[in-house]
Design an enzyme around this catalytic site. Structure first.
Site, PDB file in Angstrom:
ATOM      1  N   LYS A   1      32.397  -7.796 -33.384  1.00 13.32           N
ATOM      2  CA  LYS A   1      31.060  -8.314 -33.691  1.00 13.32           C
ATOM      3  C   LYS A   1      30.287  -8.587 -32.394  1.00 13.32           C
ATOM      4  O   LYS A   1      29.108  -8.269 -32.275  1.00 13.32           O
ATOM      5  CB  LYS A   1      31.172  -9.598 -34.529  1.00 13.32           C
TER       6      LYS A   1
ATOM      7  N   GLN B   1      33.968 -17.622 -37.906  1.00 15.62           N
ATOM      8  CA  GLN B   1      34.976 -16.684 -38.403  1.00 15.62           C
ATOM      9  C   GLN B   1      36.001 -17.433 -39.251  1.00 15.62           C
ATOM     10  O   GLN B   1      36.506 -18.490 -38.867  1.00 15.62           O
ATOM     11  CB  GLN B   1      35.657 -15.977 -37.216  1.00 15.62           C
TER      12      GLN B   1
ATOM     13  N   ASP C   1      26.283 -14.649 -42.701  1.00 15.30           N
ATOM     14  CA  ASP C   1      27.404 -14.185 -43.530  1.00 15.30           C
ATOM     15  C   ASP C   1      27.051 -14.247 -45.023  1.00 15.30           C
ATOM     16  O   ASP C   1      27.734 -13.642 -45.845  1.00 15.30           O
ATOM     17  CB  ASP C   1      28.627 -15.087 -43.299  1.00 15.30           C
TER      18      ASP C   1
HETATM   19  N1  GUN Z   1      36.878 -13.481 -42.404  1.00 14.32           N
HETATM   20  C1  GUN Z   1      37.109 -12.352 -43.102  1.00 14.32           C
HETATM   21  N2  GUN Z   1      35.947 -11.725 -43.371  1.00 14.32           N
HETATM   22  C2  GUN Z   1      34.968 -12.480 -42.830  1.00 14.32           C
HETATM   23  C3  GUN Z   1      33.551 -12.336 -42.777  1.00 14.32           C
HETATM   24  O1  GUN Z   1      32.937 -11.414 -43.296  1.00 14.32           O
HETATM   25  N3  GUN Z   1      32.906 -13.324 -42.109  1.00 14.32           N
HETATM   26  C4  GUN Z   1      33.543 -14.379 -41.561  1.00 14.32           C
HETATM   27  N4  GUN Z   1      32.815 -15.301 -40.948  1.00 14.32           N
HETATM   28  N5  GUN Z   1      34.847 -14.533 -41.596  1.00 14.32           N
HETATM   29  C5  GUN Z   1      35.549 -13.577 -42.241  1.00 14.32           C
END
Ligand code: GUN
Length: 283
Positions: free
Chosen positions: A53, A97, A120
């Site tokens: 990311k 995350q 998100d």
């Molecule tokens: N953990 C697994 N998938 C995601 C996601 O799309 N966003 C975040 N913040 N954590 C995750």
């Protein structure tokens, strides 16, 4: 010939469009989309996702802030950081995350993020906006799946979509998004009796189970579309999806591979959500 849905290639095109728009935005208004990416602890899979990311932010010339926090951080300290980021004008997206270490209340932390910066799409206001058809910020994986179906001209209206998985991140929001596109939607999960009965009826089958090569050829309908959300690592280190790709691919109309299917689209949609949040908050 089966269509192998190329999420990697499509995501590259989307990212190129986002980069071009980012440049225009900067030239015209001196504004850059800003994303804060927070990771707590040392979960190896999370570290890989976060790295990707952050790299993508850089490649788009976004402004980004990285927070690598120690496992021992208190809930109060993390909430203080989020409060600062909520008030920081150069930050338009805040990503925490998941999963978080057990001593941190995930729900409380996600709910504390300013919903307009929740790129998100996990905040209750954004989640609820799907129920009321307002669609504020939508979650990235379901958005990426819909984008792939649209780009490959896969009709959704009237089709029976069967989703395996009912998480707040994928299954639940995706079901509402497909319903909005006039699909007939079935949600299956770990407690579903006779799963095969449903998967065999799916015109569009979406698996978000997290079990390597769990969906076998005899579980899918001929000429259907199979979308694999699973990312599972085998003992030999190889990444595979939820679908037994090599065998299933011969039977279906189109299928997403792992890696290179849904995964890159999730990141592209995160960047798109950040750009949209930036425009909404800054212009
Ligand atoms: N953990 C697994 N998938 C995601 C996601 O799309 N966003 C975040 N913040 N954590 C995750």
């Amino acid at each position: 010939m089966t269509i192998i849905i190329d999420g990697k290639e499509i995501s590259k095109k989307i990212l190129a469009e986002i980069k071009a728009e980012t440049k225009l935005l900067y030239n015209r208004y001196e504004v850059k989309p800003g994303l804060a990416v927070i990771i707590v602890g040392n979960n190896p899979a999370s570290k890989i996702y976060v790295k990707r990311k952050r790299q993508t932010c850089q490649s788009l010339d976004f402004y980004s802030e990285d927070y690598d926090l120690d496992e021992s951080i208190t809930e109060k300290e993390l909430l203080n950081l989020i409060s600062d980021l909520n008030n920081e004008p150069s930050i338009h997206g805040i990503l925490v995350q998941l999963p978080l270490p057990k001593h941190l209340n995930e729900k409380k932390i996600l709910n504390f993020i300013n919903y307009q910066k929740d790129v998100d799409g996990f905040h209750p206001i954004n989640q609820a906006s799907l129920l009321t058809n307002e669609s504020l910020i939508l979650p990235c994986t379901p958005l990426g799946i819909l984008e792939l179906l649209k780009i490959y001209n896969i009709e959704i209206e009237g089709k029976h979509s069967v989703i395996i998985g009912r998480s707040n991140i994928v299954g639940k929001p995706l079901s509402l998004m497909l319903l909005r596109e006039n699909a007939t939607v079935t949600i299956c999960h770990s407690k579903t009796f006779n799963l095969e009965h449903y998967t065999k009826q799916a015109d569009i089958l979406i698996s978000a189970v997290g079990k390597p090569q769990f969906i076998k050829e005899n579980m899918v309908k001929e000429n259907s579309v199979v979308i694999d959300v699973g990312i599972n690592r085998l003992e030999d280190g190889k990444l595979v999806g939820d679908v037994d790709f090599e065998n299933v691919k011969n039977k279906v109309y189109a299928i997403t591979p792992v890696p290179g299917g849904v995964g890159p689209m999730t990141i592209a949609m995160l960047m798109k959500n950040t750009l949209l949040a930036c425009k909404k908050l800054s212009l």
